[in-house]
Write an enzyme that holds these catalytic residues in place. Structure first.
Site, PDB file in Angstrom:
ATOM      1  N   ASP A 101     -45.407  17.376  26.335  1.00  0.00           N
ATOM      2  CA  ASP A 101     -45.046  18.453  27.008  1.00  0.00           C
ATOM      3  C   ASP A 101     -45.038  19.779  26.181  1.00  0.00           C
ATOM      4  O   ASP A 101     -44.149  19.654  25.077  1.00  0.00           O
ATOM      5  CB  ASP A 101     -43.718  18.201  27.781  1.00  0.00           C
ATOM      6  CG  ASP A 101     -43.708  17.265  28.896  1.00  0.00           C
ATOM      7  OD1 ASP A 101     -44.663  17.517  29.763  1.00  0.00           O
ATOM      8  OD2 ASP A 101     -42.891  16.352  28.855  1.00  0.00           O
ATOM      9  N   ASP A 125     -44.090  13.058  36.923  1.00  0.00           N
ATOM     10  CA  ASP A 125     -43.520  13.189  35.925  1.00  0.00           C
ATOM     11  C   ASP A 125     -42.065  13.689  36.089  1.00  0.00           C
ATOM     12  O   ASP A 125     -42.071  14.655  36.742  1.00  0.00           O
ATOM     13  CB  ASP A 125     -44.191  14.425  35.084  1.00  0.00           C
ATOM     14  CG  ASP A 125     -43.327  14.481  33.829  1.00  0.00           C
ATOM     15  OD1 ASP A 125     -42.479  13.901  33.263  1.00  0.00           O
ATOM     16  OD2 ASP A 125     -43.949  15.466  32.916  1.00  0.00           O
TER      17      ASP A 125
END
Length: 213
Positions: free
Chosen positions: A26, A169
Site C-alpha cells: 500500500d 482489501d
C-alpha cells in the site's frame, strides 16, 4: 505488508515468501489518503527479497506519475483509485500504460464509490480491487456491504462473458473469507489478521482451506 514489522522486515518477507501468493504494498502519499506509508526505497528493498509477485496499490493523487516506475522496479500488478482520476478516459489511459509497461493493471474503488462506476472498465482492467474499508489505515473493521458490491460486479462481468479477477482489501480474515469467495472475490488481501495471529503461516493455510470448504 503495511502490517509487517518494519524493524524486522526481512523476517516478515521470508514468511510471506513461504506461504502467500503475492506481496501487497500500500503506497500512501498523505494527500489522497491522510496517511503516509512508504515509497521506492522500501518497495525496492522488498522487491529484491521477494520470491512472489509484487502487487502495488497506489493510494495517491496523479497515479500516472509513478505507476510506471513501480513496474520498472519490479511490480507485477499495479492498481490505482478511480477517484484519483478526473474521468473514465484518463483511467483507461493509465490502465493501458501500465499494461504496456509489462504489469497487470487494476482499478480500485473506496467503499463510498458505487460499484457501477467500474462497469465501463470491464474488459479493460486486468483486475478490480474493492476496498472493504476506507483506504489509508490498517486495522479497520470490515464493511458488510462489500459482499453485495463484489456480487454485483461479478454478475455484470458474467453477463458479458468477462472473467476478470476481483481483489478485496480491508478487514479480510478467517471470519469472512469464505463469504467473500462465494460472492466472487478471488484475491484476498489480509494484513492485521495474519501478522497479529500466533502463527501467520498456519493462518494463511486456514484461509486457503476456508475458500475450499
Amino acid at each position: 505488508m503495511l502490517s509487517a514489522d518494519f524493524l524486522h522486515l526481512e523476517k516478515d518477507i521470508e514468511m510471506v515468501n513461504s506461504c502467500a501468493d503475492i506481496f501487497h504494498l500500500d503506497v500512501m502519499d498523505g494527500s489522497f489518503v491522510p496517511n503516509i506509508s512508504y515509497g521506492f526505497p522500501v518497495t525496492d528493498a522488498i522487491a529484491k527479497a521477494a520470491k512472489k509477485p509484487l502487487d502495488v496499490h497506489l493510494m495517491i493523487v496523479d497515479p500516472e506519475k509513478y505507476a510506471l516506475k513501480f513496474v520498472k522496479n519490479g511490480a507485477s500488478m499495479v492498481s490505482f483509485h478511480l477517484e484519483a482520476t478526473e474521468n473514465d478516459e484518463k483511467a483507461s489511459r493509465i490502465l493501458k500504460s501500465i499494461r504496456q509497461a509489462g504489469a497487470k493493471a487494476g482499478l480500485v474503488i473506496n467503499p463510498d464509490i458505487p460499484v457501477e462506476r467500474l462497469f465501463p472498465h470491464v474488459g479493460n482492467a486486468d483486475f478490480f480491487l474493492i476496498m472493504s474499508v476506507f483506504a489509508g489505515f490498517g486495522g479497520q473493521k470490515f464493511i458488510p456491504q462489500t459482499y453485495e458490491k463484489i456480487s454485483r460486479l461479478k454478475s455484470y462481468m458474467q453477463e458479458r462473458g468477462v472473467d476478470t479477477p476481483i481483489e478485496v482489501d480491508g478487514g479480510v480474515s478467517l471470519e469472512n473469507i469464505n463469504a467473500l469467495h462465494k460472492a466472487g472475490a478471488e484475491i484476498f488481501v489480509a494484513g492485521s489478521a495474519i501478522f497479529k495471529s500466533e502463527s501467520p503461516v498456519n493462518y494463511v493455510a486456514q484461509m486457503r482451506q476456508a475458500c475450499i470448504d
